[in-house]
Design a protein around this motif. Structure first.
Motif, PDB file in Angstrom:
ATOM      1  N   VAL A 264       0.845  -1.199   0.000  1.00  0.00           N
ATOM      2  CA  VAL A 264       0.000   0.000   0.000  1.00  0.00           C
ATOM      3  C   VAL A 264       0.879   1.247   0.000  1.00  0.00           C
ATOM      4  CG1 VAL A 264      -1.753   1.304   1.270  1.00  0.00           C
ATOM      5  CG2 VAL A 264      -1.941  -1.184   1.087  1.00  0.00           C
ATOM      6  N   GLU A 265       1.927   1.254   0.827  1.00  0.00           N
ATOM      7  CA  GLU A 265       2.821   2.416   0.829  1.00  0.00           C
ATOM      8  C   GLU A 265       3.489   2.575  -0.531  1.00  0.00           C
ATOM      9  OE1 GLU A 265       6.292   4.868   3.118  1.00  0.00           O
ATOM     10  OE2 GLU A 265       5.887   2.854   3.860  1.00  0.00           O
ATOM     11  N   ALA A 266       3.930   1.476  -1.119  1.00  0.00           N
ATOM     12  CA  ALA A 266       4.571   1.534  -2.435  1.00  0.00           C
ATOM     13  C   ALA A 266       3.646   2.181  -3.456  1.00  0.00           C
ATOM     14  CB  ALA A 266       4.974   0.134  -2.887  1.00  0.00           C
ATOM     15  N   GLU A 267       2.368   1.842  -3.378  1.00  0.00           N
ATOM     16  CA  GLU A 267       1.382   2.438  -4.286  1.00  0.00           C
ATOM     17  C   GLU A 267       1.215   3.930  -4.003  1.00  0.00           C
ATOM     18  OE1 GLU A 267      -3.199   1.511  -4.998  1.00  0.00           O
ATOM     19  OE2 GLU A 267      -1.934  -0.278  -5.162  1.00  0.00           O
ATOM     20  N   LEU A 268       1.171   4.296  -2.720  1.00  0.00           N
ATOM     21  CA  LEU A 268       1.010   5.703  -2.336  1.00  0.00           C
ATOM     22  C   LEU A 268       2.163   6.569  -2.826  1.00  0.00           C
ATOM     23  CD1 LEU A 268      -0.269   5.503   1.363  1.00  0.00           C
ATOM     24  CD2 LEU A 268      -1.497   6.475  -0.573  1.00  0.00           C
ATOM     25  N   ILE A 269       3.371   6.033  -2.727  1.00  0.00           N
ATOM     26  CA  ILE A 269       4.529   6.849  -3.094  1.00  0.00           C
ATOM     27  C   ILE A 269       4.954   6.638  -4.543  1.00  0.00           C
ATOM     28  CG2 ILE A 269       5.331   6.945  -0.707  1.00  0.00           C
ATOM     29  CD1 ILE A 269       7.583   4.982  -1.486  1.00  0.00           C
ATOM     30  N   GLY A 270       4.301   5.712  -5.232  1.00  0.00           N
ATOM     31  CA  GLY A 270       4.602   5.494  -6.644  1.00  0.00           C
ATOM     32  C   GLY A 270       5.939   4.833  -6.898  1.00  0.00           C
ATOM     33  N   PHE A 271       6.345   3.950  -5.971  1.00  0.00           N
ATOM     34  CA  PHE A 271       7.640   3.287  -6.093  1.00  0.00           C
ATOM     35  C   PHE A 271       7.559   1.938  -5.396  1.00  0.00           C
ATOM     36  CE2 PHE A 271      12.073   2.657  -4.537  1.00  0.00           C
ATOM     37  CZ  PHE A 271      12.705   2.596  -5.767  1.00  0.00           C
ATOM     38  N   ASP A 272       7.761   0.854  -6.141  1.00  0.00           N
ATOM     39  CA  ASP A 272       7.569  -0.466  -5.542  1.00  0.00           C
ATOM     40  C   ASP A 272       8.861  -1.194  -5.197  1.00  0.00           C
ATOM     41  OD1 ASP A 272       8.437  -1.145  -8.044  1.00  0.00           O
ATOM     42  OD2 ASP A 272       6.695  -2.343  -8.579  1.00  0.00           O
ATOM     43  N   ASP A 273       9.973  -0.490  -5.231  1.00  0.00           N
ATOM     44  CA  ASP A 273      11.259  -1.111  -4.931  1.00  0.00           C
ATOM     45  C   ASP A 273      11.720  -0.757  -3.519  1.00  0.00           C
ATOM     46  OD1 ASP A 273      13.350  -2.799  -5.691  1.00  0.00           O
ATOM     47  OD2 ASP A 273      14.590  -1.130  -6.380  1.00  0.00           O
ATOM     48  N   ILE A 274      10.783  -0.677  -2.580  1.00  0.00           N
ATOM     49  CA  ILE A 274      11.143  -0.283  -1.223  1.00  0.00           C
ATOM     50  C   ILE A 274      11.689  -1.489  -0.450  1.00  0.00           C
ATOM     51  CG2 ILE A 274       9.611   1.725  -1.145  1.00  0.00           C
ATOM     52  CD1 ILE A 274       7.574   0.106   0.342  1.00  0.00           C
TER      53      ILE A 274
ATOM     54  N   GLN B 224      10.204   5.992  26.407  1.00  0.00           N
ATOM     55  CA  GLN B 224      10.433   7.188  27.223  1.00  0.00           C
ATOM     56  C   GLN B 224      10.658   6.776  28.672  1.00  0.00           C
ATOM     57  OE1 GLN B 224       8.173  10.723  26.342  1.00  0.00           O
ATOM     58  NE2 GLN B 224       7.907  11.136  28.520  1.00  0.00           N
ATOM     59  N   GLN B 225       9.867   5.818  29.159  1.00  0.00           N
ATOM     60  CA  GLN B 225      10.048   5.337  30.528  1.00  0.00           C
ATOM     61  C   GLN B 225      11.381   4.624  30.709  1.00  0.00           C
ATOM     62  OE1 GLN B 225       6.475   2.977  31.032  1.00  0.00           O
ATOM     63  NE2 GLN B 225       5.275   4.745  31.695  1.00  0.00           N
ATOM     64  N   SER B 226      11.934   4.106  29.617  1.00  0.00           N
ATOM     65  CA  SER B 226      13.231   3.424  29.662  1.00  0.00           C
ATOM     66  C   SER B 226      14.402   4.387  29.452  1.00  0.00           C
ATOM     67  CB  SER B 226      13.288   2.327  28.592  1.00  0.00           C
ATOM     68  OG  SER B 226      12.341   1.328  28.876  1.00  0.00           O
ATOM     69  N   GLY B 227      14.121   5.678  29.301  1.00  0.00           N
ATOM     70  CA  GLY B 227      15.183   6.667  29.221  1.00  0.00           C
ATOM     71  C   GLY B 227      15.463   7.244  27.845  1.00  0.00           C
ATOM     72  N   ALA B 228      14.597   6.985  26.884  1.00  0.00           N
ATOM     73  CA  ALA B 228      14.799   7.554  25.547  1.00  0.00           C
ATOM     74  C   ALA B 228      14.772   9.075  25.620  1.00  0.00           C
ATOM     75  CB  ALA B 228      13.728   7.063  24.578  1.00  0.00           C
ATOM     76  N   SER B 229      15.620   9.708  24.799  1.00  0.00           N
ATOM     77  CA  SER B 229      15.647  11.166  24.769  1.00  0.00           C
ATOM     78  C   SER B 229      15.029  11.726  23.492  1.00  0.00           C
ATOM     79  CB  SER B 229      17.091  11.672  24.872  1.00  0.00           C
ATOM     80  OG  SER B 229      17.842  11.244  23.746  1.00  0.00           O
ATOM     81  N   ARG B 230      15.073  10.915  22.418  1.00  0.00           N
ATOM     82  CA  ARG B 230      14.585  11.409  21.130  1.00  0.00           C
ATOM     83  C   ARG B 230      14.094  10.238  20.296  1.00  0.00           C
ATOM     84  NH1 ARG B 230      18.358  13.618  16.620  1.00  0.00           N
ATOM     85  NH2 ARG B 230      19.856  12.735  18.044  1.00  0.00           N
ATOM     86  N   PHE B 231      13.118  10.537  19.431  1.00  0.00           N
ATOM     87  CA  PHE B 231      12.551   9.544  18.513  1.00  0.00           C
ATOM     88  C   PHE B 231      12.704  10.051  17.086  1.00  0.00           C
ATOM     89  CE2 PHE B 231      10.353   8.940  22.510  1.00  0.00           C
ATOM     90  CZ  PHE B 231      10.375   7.567  22.654  1.00  0.00           C
ATOM     91  N   ILE B 232      13.028   9.137  16.185  1.00  0.00           N
ATOM     92  CA  ILE B 232      13.214   9.450  14.768  1.00  0.00           C
ATOM     93  C   ILE B 232      12.387   8.453  13.957  1.00  0.00           C
ATOM     94  CG2 ILE B 232      14.880   9.572  12.871  1.00  0.00           C
ATOM     95  CD1 ILE B 232      17.044  10.084  15.032  1.00  0.00           C
ATOM     96  N   VAL B 233      11.785   8.937  12.880  1.00  0.00           N
ATOM     97  CA  VAL B 233      11.046   8.056  11.976  1.00  0.00           C
ATOM     98  C   VAL B 233      11.124   8.647  10.571  1.00  0.00           C
ATOM     99  CG1 VAL B 233       8.774   9.166  12.323  1.00  0.00           C
ATOM    100  CG2 VAL B 233       8.897   6.743  11.666  1.00  0.00           C
ATOM    101  N   SER B 234      11.135   7.780   9.567  1.00  0.00           N
ATOM    102  CA  SER B 234      11.127   8.236   8.169  1.00  0.00           C
ATOM    103  C   SER B 234      10.000   7.531   7.437  1.00  0.00           C
ATOM    104  CB  SER B 234      12.451   7.901   7.476  1.00  0.00           C
ATOM    105  OG  SER B 234      13.516   8.591   8.066  1.00  0.00           O
ATOM    106  N   THR B 235       9.451   8.226   6.440  1.00  0.00           N
ATOM    107  CA  THR B 235       8.413   7.634   5.608  1.00  0.00           C
ATOM    108  C   THR B 235       8.465   8.285   4.235  1.00  0.00           C
ATOM    109  OG1 THR B 235       6.074   6.988   5.526  1.00  0.00           O
ATOM    110  CG2 THR B 235       6.547   9.240   6.258  1.00  0.00           C
ATOM    111  N   GLY B 236       7.811   7.651   3.291  1.00  0.00           N
ATOM    112  CA  GLY B 236       7.723   8.243   1.958  1.00  0.00           C
ATOM    113  C   GLY B 236       7.042   9.601   2.042  1.00  0.00           C
ATOM    114  N   THR B 237       7.600  10.587   1.380  1.00  0.00           N
ATOM    115  CA  THR B 237       7.070  11.951   1.430  1.00  0.00           C
ATOM    116  C   THR B 237       5.628  12.005   0.934  1.00  0.00           C
ATOM    117  OG1 THR B 237       9.310  12.783   1.136  1.00  0.00           O
ATOM    118  CG2 THR B 237       7.517  14.324   0.671  1.00  0.00           C
TER     119      THR B 237
END
Length: 163
Positions: A27-37, A109-122
């Motif tokens: 579904v994401e591949a269809e949304l972003i128009g690229f199926d080689d993810i 966060q309860q385990s001490g995380a300071s920051r979260f990062i995530v990436s997705t198709g634009t």
């Protein structure tokens, strides 16, 4: 509804996750128009070797627990990177991704995380809307192959997650 760690010790457990991952990322591949993810190229070995922690979201259906969604993350010091977010299309629009993200944010966060990062198709508007609703802010956009871009989002751990 149950969220719990995935052990992924047997090929059968991994195949269940892969089936979910392929359905979701198509579904994401269809949304972003690229199926080689990359998630569409995974197999048993690459999942087994992934340096990620996986959690699954289970729904009860006809007396069985069905894996309807999953999330994975990696940890580097106190920085948590969300590596995969997947929901089977059959279970879209039921708050599963929101529940998984909220669970991991709170737990880490309860385990001490300071920051979260995530990436997705634009071009993946539903994912971007989800991450922004949790206070993630766009940090950079980069082109993978020509014509396809990914957006990376970050947020500090101390933000409150929407309930």
């Amino acid at each position: 509804m149950t969220i719990r760690p995935l052990s992924l010790q047997t090929n059968d457990e991994i195949l269940i996750l892969l089936s979910l991952q392929i359905a979701s990322y198509r579904v994401e591949a269809e949304l972003i128009g690229f199926d080689d993810i990359p998630p569409l190229k995974d197999g048993i070995a690459s999942i087994r070797e992934a340096d990620e922690t996986f959690y699954g979201y289970y729904v009860e259906e006809e007396g069985s627990n069905i894996l309807a969604g999953a999330i994975s993350f990696s940890l580097e010091g106190t920085i948590v990177t969300i590596c995969r977010m997947m929901v089977h299309p059959k279970y879209f629009r039921r708050g599963i991704a929101r529940s998984l993200l909220q669970y991991i944010l709170k737990e880490q966060q309860q385990s001490g995380a300071s920051r979260f990062i995530v990436s997705t198709g634009t071009a993946n508007a539903p994912a971007i809307q989800l991450y922004e609703s949790f206070g993630f802010v766009q940090r950079r956009v980069f082109t993978v192959p020509p014509g396809v871009s990914l957006t990376t989002f970050e947020r500090p751990a101390q933000l409150l997650s929407p309930e």
